[in-house]
Design a protein around this motif. Structure first.
Motif, PDB file in Angstrom:
ATOM      1  N   GLU A 198       0.830  -1.119   0.085  1.00 40.65           N
ATOM      2  CA  GLU A 198       0.104   0.197  -0.006  1.00 40.65           C
ATOM      3  C   GLU A 198       0.609   1.589   0.240  1.00 40.65           C
ATOM      4  O   GLU A 198       0.582   2.053  -0.892  1.00 40.65           O
ATOM      5  CB  GLU A 198      -0.872  -0.225   1.105  1.00 40.65           C
ATOM      6  CG  GLU A 198       0.026   0.396   2.192  1.00 40.65           C
ATOM      7  CD  GLU A 198       0.420  -0.559   2.975  1.00 40.65           C
ATOM      8  OE1 GLU A 198       0.960  -0.454   4.260  1.00 40.65           O
ATOM      9  OE2 GLU A 198       0.052  -2.309   2.979  1.00 40.65           O
ATOM     10  N   LYS A 199       1.939   1.155   0.823  1.00 42.98           N
ATOM     11  CA  LYS A 199       2.942   2.317   0.351  1.00 42.98           C
ATOM     12  C   LYS A 199       3.411   2.539  -1.231  1.00 42.98           C
ATOM     13  O   LYS A 199       3.723   3.848  -1.290  1.00 42.98           O
ATOM     14  CB  LYS A 199       4.225   2.137   1.643  1.00 42.98           C
ATOM     15  CG  LYS A 199       4.084   2.141   3.150  1.00 42.98           C
ATOM     16  CD  LYS A 199       5.466   2.071   3.775  1.00 42.98           C
ATOM     17  CE  LYS A 199       4.753   2.127   5.530  1.00 42.98           C
ATOM     18  NZ  LYS A 199       6.021   1.721   6.185  1.00 42.98           N
ATOM     19  N   LEU A 200       3.578   1.768  -1.721  1.00 47.13           N
ATOM     20  CA  LEU A 200       3.729   1.839  -2.809  1.00 47.13           C
ATOM     21  C   LEU A 200       2.866   2.397  -4.032  1.00 47.13           C
ATOM     22  O   LEU A 200       3.041   1.858  -4.967  1.00 47.13           O
ATOM     23  CB  LEU A 200       5.190   0.910  -3.561  1.00 47.13           C
ATOM     24  CG  LEU A 200       6.034   0.288  -3.015  1.00 47.13           C
ATOM     25  CD1 LEU A 200       6.651  -0.581  -3.355  1.00 47.13           C
ATOM     26  CD2 LEU A 200       6.972   1.445  -2.817  1.00 47.13           C
ATOM     27  N   ASN A 201       1.871   2.443  -3.819  1.00 45.55           N
ATOM     28  CA  ASN A 201       0.082   2.570  -4.201  1.00 45.55           C
ATOM     29  C   ASN A 201      -0.112   0.939  -4.853  1.00 45.55           C
ATOM     30  O   ASN A 201      -0.194   1.242  -6.345  1.00 45.55           O
ATOM     31  CB  ASN A 201       0.416   4.005  -4.719  1.00 45.55           C
ATOM     32  CG  ASN A 201       0.333   4.583  -3.575  1.00 45.55           C
ATOM     33  OD1 ASN A 201      -0.207   4.988  -3.122  1.00 45.55           O
ATOM     34  ND2 ASN A 201       0.831   6.341  -3.863  1.00 45.55           N
ATOM     35  N   ILE A 202      -0.009   0.244  -5.030  1.00 51.22           N
ATOM     36  CA  ILE A 202      -0.277  -1.128  -5.840  1.00 51.22           C
ATOM     37  C   ILE A 202      -1.407  -2.018  -5.778  1.00 51.22           C
ATOM     38  O   ILE A 202      -1.312  -2.095  -4.444  1.00 51.22           O
ATOM     39  CB  ILE A 202       1.266  -1.303  -5.483  1.00 51.22           C
ATOM     40  CG1 ILE A 202       2.831  -0.955  -5.995  1.00 51.22           C
ATOM     41  CG2 ILE A 202       1.559  -3.333  -6.559  1.00 51.22           C
ATOM     42  CD1 ILE A 202       4.223  -2.582  -6.454  1.00 51.22           C
ATOM     43  N   LYS A 203      -1.974  -1.188  -6.267  1.00 48.70           N
ATOM     44  CA  LYS A 203      -3.468  -2.467  -6.398  1.00 48.70           C
ATOM     45  C   LYS A 203      -3.403  -3.600  -6.622  1.00 48.70           C
ATOM     46  O   LYS A 203      -4.306  -4.053  -6.455  1.00 48.70           O
ATOM     47  CB  LYS A 203      -4.473  -1.111  -6.537  1.00 48.70           C
ATOM     48  CG  LYS A 203      -4.442  -0.573  -5.476  1.00 48.70           C
ATOM     49  CD  LYS A 203      -5.805   0.974  -6.340  1.00 48.70           C
ATOM     50  CE  LYS A 203      -5.335   2.133  -5.180  1.00 48.70           C
ATOM     51  NZ  LYS A 203      -6.544   3.084  -5.436  1.00 48.70           N
TER      52      LYS A 203
END
Length: 292
Positions: A198-203
């Protein structure tokens, strides 16, 4: 006659490109991953033993390895036979350990490095007069490659994540008799990465794990088993630079491949866990996951 001596992949990439870009008479003492790397770039190679080269060489040009002692033995052999020897360091970490043989520091006549960060670091560890800044032939080749690259996967609209695996525990065990010498292992780093997506905004995305050349087959099968909800493949069938070129995000700990990815203008992340060692790569080029 120049004799090229290489074992590990990082040094082999640099030295094989050096040979390609600098015409001369060469002979080769190769082992391990270096054999396939040199053959792929230069074609069929007549590989000699170190002993065979002593009487007909004016210079030994070596890489540095943690998997093999061949470069250190070459330095000793060259010194004993009054032959000039130069070592090209391919990385930014563990500099002194690269030249320790049987608890003794064994230095070549010159140490070559490929960038200003490495130059500053090497001069702080070794006698400054033997450290020389040279163009990194591998990086120059990659810059040209990435400039001309046309992705083969333009129809693939998924977010592509490439994880560069590193044999951290084996390296630490061999060098220091402690697989957690640097405060973490490759398993810790992978788990830390997945815990912090989530820190890397990987969904969503496609995950490719590229094993290190020294990794045993099947070493990372556990990743697919543990993280079944993610589309994960484990592959090193295509060249590293192609995998990087086709990726949107490149993740690892402190592999040279992270610097290669930065040359390709990719987003690059180091996932060394908070309890792990300080990142040894030039930090301006790398995002540290633990700092987000």
């Amino acid at each position: 006659m120049i004799t090229i001596v290489s074992h590990d992949a990082g040094g082999a990439e640099i030295l094989s490109n050096y040979v390609l870009q600098n015409k001369n008479d060469y002979q080769f003492v190769l082992d391990g991953p270096a054999v396939s790397i040199f053959s792929k770039l230069l074609g069929e190679i007549n590989i000699k033993s170190l002993k065979e080269t002593i009487g007909n060489t004016s210079l030994y040009l070596t890489g540095t390895s943690w998997q093999s002692e061949i470069e250190k033995l070459t330095i000793l052999t060259a010194k004993n036979n009054h032959i000039r020897v130069v070592s090209f360091i391919d990385h930014w970490v563990n500099y002194k350990e690269r030249f320790i043989y049987k608890d003794q520091l064994v230095l070549p006549d010159e140490i070559w490095v490929g960038d200003e960060d490495a130059l500053e670091l090497a001069k702080s560890i070794f006698p400054p007069e033997i450290v020389k800044l040279k163009s990194n032939p591998y990086f120059e080749s990659l810059k040209s490659y990435f400039r001309n690259w046309k992705s083969k996967n333009l129809s693939d609209d998924r977010f592509n994540i490439l994880f560069i695996c590193e044999n951290i525990s084996d390296h630490a065990k061999k060098s220091f008799n402690d697989e957690r010498y640097w405060g973490y292992t490759e398993t810790d780093a992978i788990e830390y990465f997945f815990q912090n997506l989530e820190k890397l905004n990987i969904k969503s995305g496609k995950y490719t794990f590229r094993p290190h050349p020294s990794d045993e087959k099947g070493k990372y099968d556990w990743v697919k088993d543990k993280y079944r909800e993610y589309p994960i493949q484990i592959s090193k069938k295509i060249p590293l630079f192609e995998q990087i070129a086709n990726s949107d995000l490149v993740v690892g700990c402190e592999s040279m491949a992270l610097i290669v990815a930065s040359l390709a203008n990719k987003r690059v992340v180091s996932c060394i866990p908070p309890e792990g060692k300080k990142l040894g790569l030039p930090q301006s080029k790398i995002i540290e996951l633990r700092s987000l």
